[in-house]
Write a protein that holds these residues in place. Structure first.
Motif, PDB file in Angstrom:
ATOM      1  N   ALA A  17       0.836  -1.205   0.000  1.00  0.00           N
ATOM      2  CA  ALA A  17       0.000   0.000   0.000  1.00  0.00           C
ATOM      3  C   ALA A  17       0.866   1.249   0.000  1.00  0.00           C
ATOM      4  O   ALA A  17       0.555   2.231  -0.676  1.00  0.00           O
ATOM      5  N   LYS A  18       1.961   1.212   0.722  1.00  0.00           N
ATOM      6  CA  LYS A  18       2.847   2.375   0.763  1.00  0.00           C
ATOM      7  C   LYS A  18       3.438   2.645  -0.626  1.00  0.00           C
ATOM      8  O   LYS A  18       3.528   3.782  -1.072  1.00  0.00           O
ATOM      9  N   LYS A  19       3.822   1.564  -1.334  1.00  0.00           N
ATOM     10  CA  LYS A  19       4.356   1.734  -2.688  1.00  0.00           C
ATOM     11  C   LYS A  19       3.289   2.261  -3.638  1.00  0.00           C
ATOM     12  O   LYS A  19       3.533   3.153  -4.435  1.00  0.00           O
ATOM     13  N   LEU A  20       2.083   1.683  -3.557  1.00  0.00           N
ATOM     14  CA  LEU A  20       1.006   2.086  -4.464  1.00  0.00           C
ATOM     15  C   LEU A  20       0.554   3.517  -4.217  1.00  0.00           C
ATOM     16  O   LEU A  20       0.258   4.252  -5.150  1.00  0.00           O
ATOM     17  N   LEU A  21       0.479   3.917  -2.965  1.00  0.00           N
ATOM     18  CA  LEU A  21      -0.003   5.249  -2.638  1.00  0.00           C
ATOM     19  C   LEU A  21       1.117   6.278  -2.622  1.00  0.00           C
ATOM     20  O   LEU A  21       0.864   7.466  -2.455  1.00  0.00           O
ATOM     21  N   GLY A  22       2.345   5.858  -2.790  1.00  0.00           N
ATOM     22  CA  GLY A  22       3.461   6.789  -2.838  1.00  0.00           C
ATOM     23  C   GLY A  22       3.655   7.550  -1.543  1.00  0.00           C
ATOM     24  O   GLY A  22       4.056   8.695  -1.548  1.00  0.00           O
ATOM     25  N   GLY A  23       3.349   6.933  -0.406  1.00  0.00           N
ATOM     26  CA  GLY A  23       3.534   7.586   0.879  1.00  0.00           C
ATOM     27  C   GLY A  23       2.445   8.598   1.204  1.00  0.00           C
ATOM     28  O   GLY A  23       2.559   9.366   2.134  1.00  0.00           O
ATOM     29  N   LYS A  24       1.365   8.623   0.460  1.00  0.00           N
ATOM     30  CA  LYS A  24       0.293   9.572   0.712  1.00  0.00           C
ATOM     31  C   LYS A  24      -0.471   9.155   1.958  1.00  0.00           C
ATOM     32  O   LYS A  24      -0.608   7.982   2.262  1.00  0.00           O
ATOM     33  N   ALA A  25      -1.013  10.125   2.621  1.00  0.00           N
ATOM     34  CA  ALA A  25      -1.776   9.842   3.835  1.00  0.00           C
ATOM     35  C   ALA A  25      -3.072   9.130   3.481  1.00  0.00           C
ATOM     36  O   ALA A  25      -3.538   9.162   2.342  1.00  0.00           O
ATOM     37  N   ALA A  26      -3.667   8.506   4.478  1.00  0.00           N
ATOM     38  CA  ALA A  26      -4.914   7.778   4.262  1.00  0.00           C
ATOM     39  C   ALA A  26      -6.022   8.707   3.794  1.00  0.00           C
ATOM     40  O   ALA A  26      -6.863   8.322   2.986  1.00  0.00           O
ATOM     41  N   VAL A  27      -6.015   9.938   4.278  1.00  0.00           N
ATOM     42  CA  VAL A  27      -7.029  10.911   3.866  1.00  0.00           C
ATOM     43  C   VAL A  27      -6.923  11.165   2.369  1.00  0.00           C
ATOM     44  O   VAL A  27      -7.918  11.133   1.643  1.00  0.00           O
ATOM     45  N   GLU A  28      -5.729  11.404   1.906  1.00  0.00           N
ATOM     46  CA  GLU A  28      -5.527  11.682   0.489  1.00  0.00           C
ATOM     47  C   GLU A  28      -5.906  10.468  -0.348  1.00  0.00           C
ATOM     48  O   GLU A  28      -6.545  10.594  -1.388  1.00  0.00           O
ATOM     49  N   ALA A  29      -5.530   9.291   0.115  1.00  0.00           N
ATOM     50  CA  ALA A  29      -5.849   8.074  -0.629  1.00  0.00           C
ATOM     51  C   ALA A  29      -7.354   7.876  -0.720  1.00  0.00           C
ATOM     52  O   ALA A  29      -7.869   7.524  -1.779  1.00  0.00           O
ATOM     53  N   SER A  30      -8.072   8.121   0.376  1.00  0.00           N
ATOM     54  CA  SER A  30      -9.518   7.918   0.342  1.00  0.00           C
ATOM     55  C   SER A  30     -10.189   8.916  -0.598  1.00  0.00           C
ATOM     56  O   SER A  30     -11.140   8.570  -1.291  1.00  0.00           O
ATOM     57  N   VAL A  31      -9.694  10.145  -0.639  1.00  0.00           N
ATOM     58  CA  VAL A  31     -10.259  11.139  -1.560  1.00  0.00           C
ATOM     59  C   VAL A  31     -10.017  10.701  -2.999  1.00  0.00           C
ATOM     60  O   VAL A  31     -10.909  10.781  -3.844  1.00  0.00           O
ATOM     61  N   MET A  32      -8.834  10.216  -3.287  1.00  0.00           N
ATOM     62  CA  MET A  32      -8.513   9.804  -4.664  1.00  0.00           C
ATOM     63  C   MET A  32      -9.288   8.566  -5.085  1.00  0.00           C
ATOM     64  O   MET A  32      -9.749   8.473  -6.219  1.00  0.00           O
ATOM     65  N   LEU A  33      -9.447   7.625  -4.168  1.00  0.00           N
ATOM     66  CA  LEU A  33     -10.136   6.382  -4.523  1.00  0.00           C
ATOM     67  C   LEU A  33     -11.649   6.567  -4.628  1.00  0.00           C
ATOM     68  O   LEU A  33     -12.285   5.920  -5.450  1.00  0.00           O
ATOM     69  N   ASP A  34     -12.217   7.430  -3.817  1.00  0.00           N
ATOM     70  CA  ASP A  34     -13.665   7.603  -3.785  1.00  0.00           C
ATOM     71  C   ASP A  34     -14.124   8.879  -4.482  1.00  0.00           C
ATOM     72  O   ASP A  34     -15.223   9.369  -4.224  1.00  0.00           O
ATOM     73  N   TRP A  35     -13.312   9.434  -5.346  1.00  0.00           N
ATOM     74  CA  TRP A  35     -13.607  10.712  -5.989  1.00  0.00           C
ATOM     75  C   TRP A  35     -14.994  10.779  -6.634  1.00  0.00           C
ATOM     76  O   TRP A  35     -15.754  11.711  -6.372  1.00  0.00           O
ATOM     77  N   PRO A  36     -15.402   9.820  -7.469  1.00  0.00           N
ATOM     78  CA  PRO A  36     -16.743   9.922  -8.068  1.00  0.00           C
ATOM     79  C   PRO A  36     -17.860   9.909  -7.028  1.00  0.00           C
ATOM     80  O   PRO A  36     -18.856  10.595  -7.187  1.00  0.00           O
ATOM     81  N   ALA A  37     -17.696   9.151  -5.956  1.00  0.00           N
ATOM     82  CA  ALA A  37     -18.720   9.111  -4.910  1.00  0.00           C
ATOM     83  C   ALA A  37     -18.775  10.425  -4.137  1.00  0.00           C
ATOM     84  O   ALA A  37     -19.829  10.821  -3.652  1.00  0.00           O
ATOM     85  N   ILE A  38     -17.644  11.107  -4.030  1.00  0.00           N
ATOM     86  CA  ILE A  38     -17.571  12.346  -3.263  1.00  0.00           C
ATOM     87  C   ILE A  38     -18.219  13.497  -4.024  1.00  0.00           C
ATOM     88  O   ILE A  38     -19.056  14.222  -3.492  1.00  0.00           O
ATOM     89  N   VAL A  39     -17.822  13.685  -5.269  1.00  0.00           N
ATOM     90  CA  VAL A  39     -18.264  14.868  -6.024  1.00  0.00           C
ATOM     91  C   VAL A  39     -19.362  14.580  -7.037  1.00  0.00           C
ATOM     92  O   VAL A  39     -19.925  15.505  -7.611  1.00  0.00           O
ATOM     93  N   GLY A  40     -19.661  13.327  -7.288  1.00  0.00           N
ATOM     94  CA  GLY A  40     -20.663  12.966  -8.289  1.00  0.00           C
ATOM     95  C   GLY A  40     -20.002  12.657  -9.621  1.00  0.00           C
ATOM     96  O   GLY A  40     -18.908  13.140  -9.915  1.00  0.00           O
ATOM     97  N   THR A  41     -20.680  11.881 -10.425  1.00  0.00           N
ATOM     98  CA  THR A  41     -20.085  11.429 -11.685  1.00  0.00           C
ATOM     99  C   THR A  41     -19.874  12.562 -12.678  1.00  0.00           C
ATOM    100  O   THR A  41     -18.912  12.558 -13.430  1.00  0.00           O
TER     101      THR A  41
END
Length: 161
Positions: A17-41
């Motif tokens: 996970a650290k390699k895949l996320l490039g050391g990004k925090a969990a908050v940043e990762a969750s925003v990037m992964l759930d982007w369509p759910a957060i802002v809409g399609t």
């Protein structure tokens, strides 16, 4: 013969996970992964999160969400900035993002997996498949079974027709 002991899954997964996320925090990762759910399609099709940059010094509490935006929609996204910040903060549960920084560029689009091409069946096999599924009244089910039958019968094997 080698015997392997059971090992914890947490350590390798954490490293991966650290390699895949490039050391990004969990908050940043969750925003990037759930982007369509957060802002809409509709908004997600026009912009993607690039990074979440936290402030330093006097601006330590403020974070800037950097977005890559399709050039034709940059102005529209700029007008929607307050709404996007509100949605991200509501999703996170606290005011993590203070502002947006827009960067025009090409969005990374996920390619939809293509169905493999099925070679045509030999005439006798095709006729037998048509006969086998002819008694099914539901068109959708009959078409699905036809595709399945073609895929199965097109594969070489000892017990194929």
């Amino acid at each position: 013969m080698r015997h392997r002991r059971l090992s914890s899954v947490a350590a390798p997964v954490r490293g991966l996970a650290k390699k895949l996320l490039g050391g990004k925090a969990a908050v940043e990762a969750s925003v990037m992964l759930d982007w369509p759910a957060i802002v809409g399609t509709e908004i997600a099709e026009r912009c993607q999160p690039r990074k979440l940059a936290r402030g330093r010094g006097a601006n330590a509490g403020a974070a800037t969400l950097h977005l890559t935006v399709d050039a034709p929609f940059a102005l529209e996204i700029q007008y929607s900035a307050a709404q996007i910040v509100e949605r991200v903060n509501r999703y996170l549960g606290y005011p993590a993002v203070a502002r947006l920084a827009l960067h025009q560029g090409e969005l990374l689009r996920e390619e939809k997996p293509r169905l493999p091409q099925i070679p045509p069946l030999a005439a006798p096999t095709r006729q037998q498949l048509d006969q086998d599924i002819s008694g099914i009244a539901d068109d959708g089910l009959r078409q699905a079974l036809d595709r399945l039958g073609q895929a199965v019968l097109a594969k070489p094997g000892p017990d194929r027709r």
